[in-house]
Design a protein around this motif. Structure first.
Motif, PDB file in Angstrom:
ATOM      1  N   GLY A 247       0.827  -1.210   0.000  1.00 20.58           N
ATOM      2  CA  GLY A 247       0.000   0.000   0.000  1.00 20.58           C
ATOM      3  C   GLY A 247       0.857   1.253   0.000  1.00 20.58           C
ATOM      4  N   LEU A 248       1.816   1.338   0.915  1.00 25.37           N
ATOM      5  CA  LEU A 248       2.666   2.524   0.937  1.00 25.37           C
ATOM      6  C   LEU A 248       3.553   2.579  -0.295  1.00 25.37           C
ATOM      7  CD1 LEU A 248       3.587   2.749   4.729  1.00 25.37           C
ATOM      8  CD2 LEU A 248       2.129   4.279   3.391  1.00 25.37           C
ATOM      9  N   GLY A 249       3.897   1.387  -0.800  1.00 25.24           N
ATOM     10  CA  GLY A 249       4.685   1.360  -2.031  1.00 25.24           C
ATOM     11  C   GLY A 249       3.919   2.020  -3.170  1.00 25.24           C
TER      12      GLY A 249
ATOM     13  N   LEU B 212     -14.059   2.066   1.930  1.00 25.29           N
ATOM     14  CA  LEU B 212     -12.962   2.185   0.949  1.00 25.29           C
ATOM     15  C   LEU B 212     -12.769   0.891   0.201  1.00 25.29           C
ATOM     16  CD1 LEU B 212      -9.833   0.984   1.726  1.00 25.29           C
ATOM     17  CD2 LEU B 212     -10.282   2.470   3.667  1.00 25.29           C
ATOM     18  N   PHE B 213     -13.216  -0.219   0.801  1.00 26.53           N
ATOM     19  CA  PHE B 213     -13.150  -1.509   0.099  1.00 26.53           C
ATOM     20  C   PHE B 213     -14.385  -1.706  -0.774  1.00 26.53           C
ATOM     21  CE2 PHE B 213     -10.978  -2.489   4.240  1.00 26.53           C
ATOM     22  CZ  PHE B 213      -9.704  -2.555   3.717  1.00 26.53           C
TER      23      PHE B 213
ATOM     24  N   GLY C 111      -5.214  -7.297   9.832  1.00 24.67           N
ATOM     25  CA  GLY C 111      -6.322  -6.549   9.244  1.00 24.67           C
ATOM     26  C   GLY C 111      -5.948  -5.708   8.041  1.00 24.67           C
ATOM     27  N   GLN C 112      -4.700  -5.766   7.628  1.00 24.04           N
ATOM     28  CA  GLN C 112      -4.298  -5.003   6.439  1.00 24.04           C
ATOM     29  C   GLN C 112      -5.030  -5.527   5.217  1.00 24.04           C
ATOM     30  OE1 GLN C 112      -2.791  -2.639   7.434  1.00 24.04           O
ATOM     31  NE2 GLN C 112      -1.382  -3.194   9.101  1.00 24.04           N
ATOM     32  N   ALA C 113      -5.340  -4.633   4.302  1.00 26.28           N
ATOM     33  CA  ALA C 113      -6.031  -5.086   3.096  1.00 26.28           C
ATOM     34  C   ALA C 113      -5.952  -4.041   1.993  1.00 26.28           C
ATOM     35  CB  ALA C 113      -7.501  -5.390   3.410  1.00 26.28           C
TER      36      ALA C 113
ATOM     37  N   HIS D 115      -7.592   0.299  -3.426  1.00 23.42           N
ATOM     38  CA  HIS D 115      -7.504   1.083  -2.198  1.00 23.42           C
ATOM     39  C   HIS D 115      -6.883   0.288  -1.070  1.00 23.42           C
ATOM     40  CE1 HIS D 115     -11.145   3.798  -3.389  1.00 23.42           C
ATOM     41  NE2 HIS D 115     -10.032   4.182  -3.948  1.00 23.42           N
ATOM     42  N   PRO D 116      -5.675   0.588  -0.698  1.00 23.75           N
ATOM     43  CA  PRO D 116      -5.140  -0.013   0.522  1.00 23.75           C
ATOM     44  C   PRO D 116      -5.725   0.683   1.752  1.00 23.75           C
ATOM     45  CG  PRO D 116      -3.380   0.657  -1.001  1.00 23.75           C
ATOM     46  CD  PRO D 116      -4.652   1.285  -1.474  1.00 23.75           C
ATOM     47  N   ASN D 117      -5.944  -0.088   2.805  1.00 25.07           N
ATOM     48  CA  ASN D 117      -6.200   0.506   4.121  1.00 25.07           C
ATOM     49  C   ASN D 117      -5.138  -0.010   5.065  1.00 25.07           C
ATOM     50  OD1 ASN D 117      -7.776   2.037   6.074  1.00 25.07           O
ATOM     51  ND2 ASN D 117      -8.154   0.041   7.032  1.00 25.07           N
ATOM     52  N   LEU D 118      -4.412   0.907   5.689  1.00 24.23           N
ATOM     53  CA  LEU D 118      -3.472   0.486   6.714  1.00 24.23           C
ATOM     54  C   LEU D 118      -4.255   0.452   8.011  1.00 24.23           C
ATOM     55  CD1 LEU D 118      -0.235   2.341   5.632  1.00 24.23           C
ATOM     56  CD2 LEU D 118      -1.345   0.295   4.721  1.00 24.23           C
ATOM     57  N   PHE D 119      -4.444  -0.748   8.510  1.00 18.85           N
ATOM     58  CA  PHE D 119      -5.285  -0.936   9.689  1.00 18.85           C
ATOM     59  C   PHE D 119      -4.768  -0.074  10.821  1.00 18.85           C
ATOM     60  CE2 PHE D 119      -6.957  -2.935  13.462  1.00 18.85           C
ATOM     61  CZ  PHE D 119      -8.227  -3.337  13.087  1.00 18.85           C
TER      62      PHE D 119
END
Ligand code: FES
Ligand code: FES
Ligand code: FES
Ligand SMILES: [Fe+3]
Ligand SMILES: [Fe+3]
Ligand SMILES: [Fe+3]
Lengths: 456, 184, 184, 456, 184, 456
Positions: free
Chosen positions: F182-184, F214-215, F252-254, F309-313
């Motif tokens: 995600g950050l990448g 967001l998912f 929970g990262q996704a 869309h990444p979400n950083l938990f």
């Protein structure tokens, strides 16, 4: 605003709840008007369990016409479907909970959720799910995902009510003779319709303080003195010491207020239409129009004499001789939303209609000459139910206690006749405490008091 | 004032300067009249009102765009105010009665009259639209703000104007106050 | 402006056009002055104030109509503001001190000056009444609105006006804000 | 506003409450400034139980003059009756709870309820009930339905206090020497009266943060730097490192702030009135007027040297050398209503009076040059008492702990003299925790600490 | 209008009367334009906007006096609005789409345009500053107030003005509302 | 506003919490979006325990630059010190709790408390105490009274995160492959910087409703139809029935949303920079700029295909192809504060930058053409989580359940490819319930589910 009175509330046992009102002495625990835990119980045991007024059939003339109302604080959509049936649907999408309707009223072909587009029929059935075959791969059981409907929706004289409890007795029985007499009052001059425009405002009082006030003909003289001075009505005329008539029914139903004497009623029954109108104009009776003889069918031989205020338990006040309804919606323990419906006979001649509208506009509602002053008393009384020292005091519903006797008419209708008193309020709180103490309908039926007989 | 109205006024042969002076007169009248209400000079305010006044506030509803035609109730339907002069006099009498509990202690109001736009002049009558904000505070903590559009008709009389019509279109639907015991 | 005042102004021989121009000048002065406060130009604002200014906000109380005479405190009694020029300069000095914590981060104010009514012109002095709404927001969530009536006296000087008196009659009784660190 | 910090609060055991302040280390649990359950206990155990400042006799000159005040959040009417006695009545009608007075002050012949017109005398007795003989059929015992009065109302030097607890000790004893010294300070220059106009505003802080601040001469230099720059006062003059004098009394009473040295006081005692005034003007002492010798009677030989801040437990601050009182009324755990009373000697010459008024108007109150900055610190400190991580930190009342010694004067008055410190704050919170932990007066008397002696 | 600006206007050879008339014209334009927005006449409003309009609301931050230079974001940085005409047309198209859920039921707005101060006239362009209060209520209970300073540039065209620039300086930092679906 | 839905909340047992989401059926208990007691647990067990996004290094260029952020509702100061290190300090003075910073951002030499002037260094150490030698008599241990710092502060690709728990795993591990991917995505086009100006607004919804949205590529078509009509984006392009790609990671990262096919990605990998840009412009892919080959290093061979869309938990959404971050800060159970960070590659050519800014300004934020409509759905869904009847209904996260399979790429990255579904939402709530049920990190590690494999 600073407000430290949101007390930490204890949970309530059934016997503690029953003790909140002492029917023997007439003392009421003030915490019934402020306690947050009791309030949560009310939402469950009074509103979701009971029959709630939804709308009159005239408000939903055509298929798709809808009107938003509440059961407690749960929003529901009252809507007429293509078959002409009126449905009551919980206004929350079965997918993620979004509201289907955000307007107060309108006309719809179906209810499409603005979040993902699920589409519900006017009867609440889920009829469309975008991506059903693609995203859902056909694996979604639409038949289980319709809008939640009220457990029962029934009507009497065109007035629709709904309950969330499948165990509730039929509306007809719930209303009983007293409730039916109340709705009969609305229709006493023929078939009615709701005038467009429902006044709505929020008062910072507990909903029950607004309700018990409708039985309270004691406050009229003092609270509404200035409206009297202004000349819009005559407080003395409606509070004659010995002209009152209170009717108490099962489940907390009640009517209170002035009544005509049997003698006068007999005289009226003999009048022609023209004579009745002339008599009403003469100001000898506190009402706009005197009921035709036919009203006896709707209200009963005793009930027809009532010029007072029915309350359909818990929160529908019938006033202005049946020409306005006021619904009191709970909005937390300290706020109440008032909705004023104005109702006229369909064939009312224009001058009469104008006279009714004039009273409806100018007596009640937030700008009404009466209502202005009520709100002030109610909010201050609610406030006193929260103070550390002031909430320990009871509310004194002592008036007339033990001094009157329930009379039984020829047709079996009962009434308490005579002085202004607090019989209606006591019956309301006594019933309320039984509703809130009972865990379910079976327990309520087993434990609730029958309407009093004999000395009250 | 939309283009059409402006044309009407221009057709009425008013020069820019004349329109500006009329604007000044109208504004001053509206400010004076508001100040009387805020000063609780209800009798003096009544004196500025014609005998045939229509003082009206219909009920507004939250509706969808497809039902926008029913946003306001119509004349003859229910309203919050639907007063003739007799009814306004009753309101004032009530306020003077010495027993109008909701106004004793009296509330404290402030009428903000803004965006004054003269819409039409027809004979002695001038129709003017304003954006209003009626601020009211009561007791020690109650605060209300009523906001909306007002369409007034002024009638020119010897030495000034009189208020011949006041139609009040509130922006709020459900009224979030215990009462509306104040005049708009 | 009630009838009496209007008569005073008319007696002062001002034509409608002259009154309209005076109104324009006065309004522009009041708007300019308000803008200086909102722009935190306190020194520049002080320059618009006379040496003998009386800047006063009495205390208002919720009282019944029968006690209405005690609604406001009187001159010489307690007040929220009762400032002469020296005191106003102290307030400005405080704001400039670099350590006026309640105003650093500075609050953000907006002075709405509305319903401007010239009440009297006497020599070089003009008395004007306005409805004011002072909106203030601080930090990320604090919002206050002070509303009321203001009676100002302007003194005409070379090139404009100076503020010689400002009496502020707030509509609120109990002040529902942590402070009043803003000028009105 | 969004605000999720209304935590679910646990019930509190007495030993947990006592542990909230650790007198040995000076650490205070921050939750005392935010916890809703503790706040409810305070309303009961500090406010309803304790003595609350009501008004000064000069505010109620004539029969019927009334002034609304609070005991905690309960509104009370302070009113002078026809016999000249000052009564404190709970502002709630015994019928249904409505408020009798909705104004802040005024003059009344009696108190008539706007709901149904019950009429109460200036002493609270129920003297009129509309419909007593008709509606009530004479069956209402008016003697049992008077307004609730405070359990005790007592005064000292013209200052009236009230408590809801019949078990409370006499006011004189409750104040003790330290409290009486505080009120003596107000009257040190002769008989006083309250100037018309009480500034009132609401700050979003816990009431105790406002209270402990009055003992806090540490903050003056930094918080009020800008007021110093502006020139309205000299922060350095009042915070001389070694000029402080703290007096601690029973029940949490305390005085803290600058004091004169015994030597200086001896010198002053020898001055004539004119010399004293001249000396005060010279700026060598941080006060407007130096006390006349007679003040020793009111304040004691040691107390008379105090130029500091008495607090009458729980919430009455005496400031400006006795010329202002500030009452801190609780409004929920996170809000406090401040009331500023300005008090002047009756025979004060006009120029002095003007000087006092100038300071009173410009130092304190919401627009005051000092007070502006205080509110900011208090509200931010209150906020930090709620955060999940920040509320776990204590408040560090460490200053001077273990470094000072209580001195006993010839007349038995005790004081801690020397540096600015946090002795007053510690005594306040220690006493507070004992008040809140104790279930009743008997338990409080049995468990409360005596004012410290020896090393503190 | 500070002293300098006034000088500019006076140097522009406008007499007091001319300035008063210009003020009247400008105010009426601003009121008319506001009324179109409040009446949801978005297309008609667009017609009053020039092709090269810059409609901009930078982000305001709570900062200390020592960092006051960063109170607002700068042009080219992030903003709440940074619209050209194409973007404004998109906004209107969205409102007309029949599926702009946040505006259906439509919100009810009232634009209070106050303290109008003409700052500069340069050729056909007039720069004017106002204090604005945009009141909005939605559904049955949502109420928002956006308050601040607006700097508008009007361009004189045949028969009136067009809006060529609107820079909106909000007084709030964190926006305490679910959306800003309304035009300022 | 009247609001009676602040229910009396029960305490929650761990198994009750786990039962709030049923992973087998996809039904979620609506109370997770309204319950006040659960919310308090979240502040402790999700926010204080987890890794919270603080800022990007480009926001704090110089020593003393600071930026205020939150861990749950606790305010923290992110500040670069003289050594260039970024520190995270609890914004509460150790003396009495006052806030050190009340601005949102700025530059400071040190942090001086406005109450008593305690002075803290940029690393939080207490470096100055007024009156240390006088008032405190030297008896204060400054080394124990520094500002509380986050237990750990770590960064990845210049993005700083902090946790209050010393037991938290390293940030690198917490992010895991999915979070790092995600950050990448943000850095896929080279080194980045945050554009000045963070949009902030408060929505009346539970924070998790904003997160799970967001998912939710299902809502795009319907919720954002009007933005599509207006022409700012093409809803259909991003919701092609079979173009979706979901990646689920530990804790929970996704990541969820559209993905490119492997074939297309292979083709792109062979393009020159110019060809890639041309291809992006052609509109065949739903993104502003196609990633250069180098992005594979940051995102992995599979991850690089994600356009989602990444979400950083728990609460950091990465959107607009990595060009905006949206932080969702909890503000009570029913309010969420949204912060929009806009991020551009440092060397982005002006026209691209302008295009990014145009999208960033006009899609999201309170005035954004997309965001306007989201808030409405979220707040209505939150409201439905409180009603007595409506909160009893579940949220139906049923889409695609049991119809997809987790695929494992050559490099071990896993993904679920195919239709729009609710896999991301289910993983989020399943992980969330485990976080909230676990008392500490050890219990969380012992009880949490591994990302699903096989059929999902
Ligand atoms: S919430 Fe209604 S369709 Fe998804
Ligand atoms: S409540 Fe006071 S008389 Fe009834
Ligand atoms: S609270 Fe910070 S120095 Fe005292
Ligand atoms: Fe009534
Ligand atoms: Fe202070
Ligand atoms: Fe969306």
């Amino acid at each position: 605003m600073a407000d430290g009175t949101q007390a930490i509330e204890p949970a309530w046992e059934a016997d503690e709840i029953r003790a909140l009102f002492d029917a023997k002495t007439g003392w009421l625990d003030r915490r019934v008007h402020s306690d947050a835990a009791l309030y949560q119980l009310e939402l469950e045991r009074v509103f979701a369990r009971g029959w709630n007024f939804m709308c009159h059939e005239s408000q939903l003339k055509n298929a798709g016409d809808y009107f938003i109302n509440y059961i407690g604080e749960d929003q529901v959509i009252c809507v007429r479907d293509e078959e002409g049936q009126i449905n009551v649907l919980l206004n929350t999408c079965r997918h993620r909970g979004n509201a289907l309707c955000r307007a107060e009223q309108g006309r719809a072909k179906s209810f499409v959720c603005s979040y993902h587009g699920w589409n519900y029929g006017l009867d609440g059935r889920l009829i469309g799910v975008p991506g059903q075959s693609t995203y859902y791969r056909g694996d979604i059981d639409k038949s289980r995902l319709g809008l939640v409907t009220a457990a029962k929706v029934e009507s009497y004289l065109g007035f629709y009510f709904a309950t969330m409890s499948a165990d509730a007795p039929p509306l007809y029985d719930f209303l009983g003779d007293v409730g039916r007499t109340g709705l009969g009052m609305v229709c006493a001059n023929g078939e009615v319709e709701v005038v467009d425009g429902i006044q709505k405002n929020i008062i910072d009082c507990n909903w029950k303080i607004a309700v018990d006030n409708l039985f309270d003909w004691y406050h009229v003289m003092y609270s509404h003195a200035s409206a009297g001075t202004a000349g819009i009505f005559d407080p003395a005329a409606v509070t004659q010491p010995k002209s009152q008539m209170v009717m108490l029914g099962d489940y907390g139903q009640a009517i209170g207020g002035p009544g005509l004497s049997k003698e006068l009623q007999d005289k009226i029954d003999l009048m022609s239409d023209e004579e009745r109108i002339e008599f009403a104009r003469s100001g000898q009776v506190p009402t706009l129009r005197i009921r035709p003889r036919a009203a006896t069918e709707l209200m009963g031989q005793e009930g027809v004499r009532s010029m007072g205020h029915p309350n359909l338990f818990p929160n529908l006040w019938i006033t202005l001789g049946g020409q306005q309804l006021c619904l009191r919606l709970p909005r937390g323990p300290r706020h109440t939303e008032l909705w004023w419906f104005t109702i006229v006979p369909k064939d009312m001649p224009a001058p009469y209609r104008q006279a009714v509208m004039r009273m409806a506009t100018h007596l009640f509602g937030p700008a009404g000459l009466l209502e202005q002053d009520d709100g002030e008393n109610w909010s201050q009384s609610t406030r006193a139910a929260s103070g550390f020292s002031s909430r320990k005091l009871g509310a004194a519903l002592l008036m007339g206690l033990g001094h009157d006797e329930v009379q039984v008419g020829e047709n079996g209708q009962t009434s308490i006749e005579g002085y202004v008193g607090e019989h209606g309020q006591r019956w309301f709180y006594r019933s309320w405490s039984e509703w809130v103490a009972a865990r379910d309908w079976a327990e309520l039926e087993a434990t609730r008091s029958a309407p009093p007989t004999g000395v009250v | 004032m939309d283009g059409e109205t402006r044309t009407r006024l221009q057709a009425a042969q008013l020069s820019l300067a004349e329109r500006a002076l009329l604007q000044f007169e109208v504004e001053q009248f509206l400010y004076d009249e508001a100040a009387l209400l805020d000063a609780r000079e209800y009798r003096a305010w009544l004196a500025l009102v014609t005998d045939d006044i229509h003082y009206w506030m219909p009920i507004r509803r939250t509706v969808t765009l497809s039902d926008i035609g029913m946003e306001f109730t119509k004349p003859g339907d229910m309203a919050y105010f639907d007063d003739d002069r007799a009814m306004l006099e009753m309101r004032v009498k009530k306020l003077e009665a010495g027993s109008a509990w909701s106004e004793d202690p009296p509330s404290r109001s402030r009428h903000f009259v803004s965006n004054v736009r003269i819409q039409e002049t027809a004979g002695a009558e001038i129709t003017v639209e304003v954006a209003f904000h009626l601020y009211r505070t009561r007791l020690n903590s109650e605060v209300s703000s009523w906001v909306g559009r007002r369409v007034d008709t002024l009638r020119r009389v010897e030495g000034g104007f009189r208020l011949a019509r006041r139609h009040i279109f509130l922006d709020q639907t459900v009224i979030h106050t215990t009462n509306m015991s104040t005049l708009f």
